[in-house]
Design a protein around this motif. Structure first.
Motif, PDB file in Angstrom:
ATOM      1  N   LEU A   3       0.863  -1.176   0.000  1.00 49.61           N
ATOM      2  CA  LEU A   3       0.000   0.000   0.000  1.00 49.61           C
ATOM      3  C   LEU A   3       0.900   1.226   0.000  1.00 49.61           C
ATOM      4  CD1 LEU A   3      -2.494  -1.147   2.794  1.00 49.61           C
ATOM      5  CD2 LEU A   3      -2.868  -1.257   0.325  1.00 49.61           C
ATOM      6  N   VAL A   4       0.711   2.095  -0.973  1.00 53.03           N
ATOM      7  CA  VAL A   4       1.572   3.274  -1.108  1.00 53.03           C
ATOM      8  C   VAL A   4       0.708   4.532  -1.131  1.00 53.03           C
ATOM      9  CG1 VAL A   4       3.319   4.429  -2.486  1.00 53.03           C
ATOM     10  CG2 VAL A   4       3.277   1.927  -2.378  1.00 53.03           C
ATOM     11  N   GLU A   5       0.826   5.312  -0.056  1.00 53.69           N
ATOM     12  CA  GLU A   5       0.066   6.552   0.035  1.00 53.69           C
ATOM     13  C   GLU A   5       0.823   7.704  -0.611  1.00 53.69           C
ATOM     14  OE1 GLU A   5      -0.575   4.493   4.160  1.00 53.69           O
ATOM     15  OE2 GLU A   5       1.093   4.870   2.774  1.00 53.69           O
ATOM     16  N   SER A   6       0.063   8.676  -1.083  1.00 50.24           N
ATOM     17  CA  SER A   6       0.641   9.904  -1.618  1.00 50.24           C
ATOM     18  C   SER A   6      -0.374  11.021  -1.489  1.00 50.24           C
ATOM     19  CB  SER A   6       1.054   9.721  -3.081  1.00 50.24           C
ATOM     20  OG  SER A   6      -0.081   9.401  -3.873  1.00 50.24           O
ATOM     21  N   GLY A   7       0.097  12.252  -1.692  1.00 50.93           N
ATOM     22  CA  GLY A   7      -0.811  13.387  -1.709  1.00 50.93           C
ATOM     23  C   GLY A   7      -0.795  14.261  -0.474  1.00 50.93           C
ATOM     24  N   GLY A   8      -0.052  13.863   0.542  1.00 50.93           N
ATOM     25  CA  GLY A   8       0.026  14.683   1.739  1.00 50.93           C
ATOM     26  C   GLY A   8       0.832  15.951   1.493  1.00 50.93           C
ATOM     27  N   GLY A   9       0.836  16.822   2.502  1.00 52.70           N
ATOM     28  CA  GLY A   9       1.592  18.057   2.369  1.00 52.70           C
ATOM     29  C   GLY A   9       1.171  19.078   3.391  1.00 52.70           C
ATOM     30  N   LEU A  10       1.630  20.301   3.165  1.00 53.34           N
ATOM     31  CA  LEU A  10       1.312  21.423   4.041  1.00 53.34           C
ATOM     32  C   LEU A  10       0.184  22.235   3.401  1.00 53.34           C
ATOM     33  CD1 LEU A  10       2.041  23.236   6.486  1.00 53.34           C
ATOM     34  CD2 LEU A  10       3.678  24.392   4.986  1.00 53.34           C
ATOM     35  N   VAL A  11      -0.855  22.518   4.187  1.00 57.77           N
ATOM     36  CA  VAL A  11      -1.998  23.245   3.671  1.00 57.77           C
ATOM     37  C   VAL A  11      -2.488  24.219   4.736  1.00 57.77           C
ATOM     38  CG1 VAL A  11      -3.648  21.482   4.431  1.00 57.77           C
ATOM     39  CG2 VAL A  11      -4.232  22.976   2.512  1.00 57.77           C
ATOM     40  N   ARG A 102      -5.712 -11.906  10.782  1.00 64.15           N
ATOM     41  CA  ARG A 102      -4.303 -11.874  11.165  1.00 64.15           C
ATOM     42  C   ARG A 102      -3.409 -11.301  10.087  1.00 64.15           C
ATOM     43  NH1 ARG A 102      -2.539 -17.484  13.806  1.00 64.15           N
ATOM     44  NH2 ARG A 102      -3.526 -18.361  11.981  1.00 64.15           N
ATOM     45  N   ARG A 103      -3.978 -10.989   8.927  1.00 63.51           N
ATOM     46  CA  ARG A 103      -3.181 -10.393   7.862  1.00 63.51           C
ATOM     47  C   ARG A 103      -3.688  -8.977   7.652  1.00 63.51           C
ATOM     48  NH1 ARG A 103      -3.538 -13.999   2.784  1.00 63.51           N
ATOM     49  NH2 ARG A 103      -2.150 -12.384   1.990  1.00 63.51           N
ATOM     50  N   VAL A 104      -3.098  -8.073   8.406  1.00 63.40           N
ATOM     51  CA  VAL A 104      -3.487  -6.663   8.382  1.00 63.40           C
ATOM     52  C   VAL A 104      -2.315  -5.873   7.810  1.00 63.40           C
ATOM     53  CG1 VAL A 104      -4.198  -4.681   9.748  1.00 63.40           C
ATOM     54  CG2 VAL A 104      -4.949  -6.992  10.391  1.00 63.40           C
ATOM     55  N   TYR A 105      -2.579  -5.062   6.809  1.00 61.14           N
ATOM     56  CA  TYR A 105      -1.517  -4.354   6.121  1.00 61.14           C
ATOM     57  C   TYR A 105      -1.722  -2.845   6.199  1.00 61.14           C
ATOM     58  CZ  TYR A 105      -0.535  -8.968   4.258  1.00 61.14           C
ATOM     59  OH  TYR A 105      -0.244 -10.291   4.140  1.00 61.14           O
ATOM     60  N   TRP A 106      -0.588  -2.158   6.290  1.00 56.44           N
ATOM     61  CA  TRP A 106      -0.565  -0.698   6.371  1.00 56.44           C
ATOM     62  C   TRP A 106       0.398  -0.137   5.337  1.00 56.44           C
ATOM     63  CZ3 TRP A 106      -3.778   1.567   9.946  1.00 56.44           C
ATOM     64  CH2 TRP A 106      -4.249   0.749  10.969  1.00 56.44           C
ATOM     65  N   GLY A 107       0.089   1.048   4.857  1.00 58.93           N
ATOM     66  CA  GLY A 107       1.049   1.773   4.049  1.00 58.93           C
ATOM     67  C   GLY A 107       2.078   2.449   4.930  1.00 58.93           C
ATOM     68  N   GLN A 108       2.983   3.180   4.303  1.00 65.46           N
ATOM     69  CA  GLN A 108       4.053   3.842   5.045  1.00 65.46           C
ATOM     70  C   GLN A 108       3.596   5.165   5.650  1.00 65.46           C
ATOM     71  OE1 GLN A 108       3.642   4.155   1.831  1.00 65.46           O
ATOM     72  NE2 GLN A 108       3.971   6.327   1.402  1.00 65.46           N
ATOM     73  N   GLY A 109       2.448   5.650   5.204  1.00 66.01           N
ATOM     74  CA  GLY A 109       1.890   6.890   5.724  1.00 66.01           C
ATOM     75  C   GLY A 109       2.299   8.107   4.915  1.00 66.01           C
ATOM     76  N   THR A 110       1.433   9.112   4.953  1.00 64.58           N
ATOM     77  CA  THR A 110       1.726  10.388   4.309  1.00 64.58           C
ATOM     78  C   THR A 110       1.357  11.509   5.283  1.00 64.58           C
ATOM     79  OG1 THR A 110       1.392  11.732   2.309  1.00 64.58           O
ATOM     80  CG2 THR A 110      -0.527  10.531   3.126  1.00 64.58           C
ATOM     81  N   GLN A 111       2.258  12.463   5.443  1.00 65.01           N
ATOM     82  CA  GLN A 111       2.071  13.526   6.422  1.00 65.01           C
ATOM     83  C   GLN A 111       1.158  14.619   5.891  1.00 65.01           C
ATOM     84  OE1 GLN A 111       3.502  13.989   9.723  1.00 65.01           O
ATOM     85  NE2 GLN A 111       1.997  15.654   9.730  1.00 65.01           N
ATOM     86  N   VAL A 112       0.183  14.978   6.695  1.00 65.67           N
ATOM     87  CA  VAL A 112      -0.685  16.125   6.408  1.00 65.67           C
ATOM     88  C   VAL A 112      -0.507  17.126   7.534  1.00 65.67           C
ATOM     89  CG1 VAL A 112      -3.062  16.930   6.207  1.00 65.67           C
ATOM     90  CG2 VAL A 112      -2.366  14.792   5.104  1.00 65.67           C
ATOM     91  N   THR A 113      -0.147  18.339   7.178  1.00 65.21           N
ATOM     92  CA  THR A 113       0.036  19.393   8.169  1.00 65.21           C
ATOM     93  C   THR A 113      -0.846  20.576   7.798  1.00 65.21           C
ATOM     94  OG1 THR A 113       2.332  18.718   8.538  1.00 65.21           O
ATOM     95  CG2 THR A 113       1.690  20.907   9.314  1.00 65.21           C
ATOM     96  N   VAL A 114      -1.700  20.967   8.738  1.00 68.20           N
ATOM     97  CA  VAL A 114      -2.608  22.085   8.523  1.00 68.20           C
ATOM     98  C   VAL A 114      -2.151  23.230   9.414  1.00 68.20           C
ATOM     99  CG1 VAL A 114      -4.995  22.886   8.524  1.00 68.20           C
ATOM    100  CG2 VAL A 114      -4.469  20.472   8.079  1.00 68.20           C
TER     101      VAL A 114
END
Length: 116
Positions: A3-11, A102-114
């Motif tokens: 799982l690959v997240e994208s689109g985060g940022g400073l807003v 028992r098979r739970v998957y996560w992405g690496q995360g994307t930072q959102v800063t408001v």
């Protein structure tokens, strides 16, 4: 599974962002997908869930009316449209799938800063 997240940022306060999560390694259209977030010094919390077809969605009370989860099964991608962002929405946002209990998957995360 990946799982690959994208689109985060400073807003700025009141602004919008659209997060994407590209999935691979499993039959995407067969599984509900979720977005979670973890703010500074906070526990990870569920933000939104979407059913396999996208026909059913659920949201945390804190984001109802501002965030929209959607998916494109042809592109193996789940989205989170975030509008009217607030400082308390600042967090790392994670994509999640439970293939089995028992098979739970996560992405690496994307930072959102408001910020103001």
């Amino acid at each position: 599974v990946q799982l690959v997240e994208s689109g985060g940022g400073l807003v700025q306060i009141g602004g919008s962002l659209r997060l994407s999560c590209a999935a691979s390694g499993f039959t995407f259209s067969s599984y509900a997908m979720s977005w979670f977030r973890q703010g500074p010094e906070k526990e990870r919390e569920l933000v939104a869930i979407i059913s396999t077809t996208g026909g059913t969605t659920m949201y945390a009370d804190s984001v109802k009316g501002r965030f929209t989860i959607s998916r494109d099964n042809a592109k193996n991608t789940v989205y989170l449209q975030m509008n009217s962002l607030k400082p308390e929405d600042t967090a790392v946002y994670y994509c999640n799938v439970n293939v089995t209990a028992r098979r739970v998957y996560w992405g690496q995360g994307t930072q959102v800063t408001v910020s103001s």
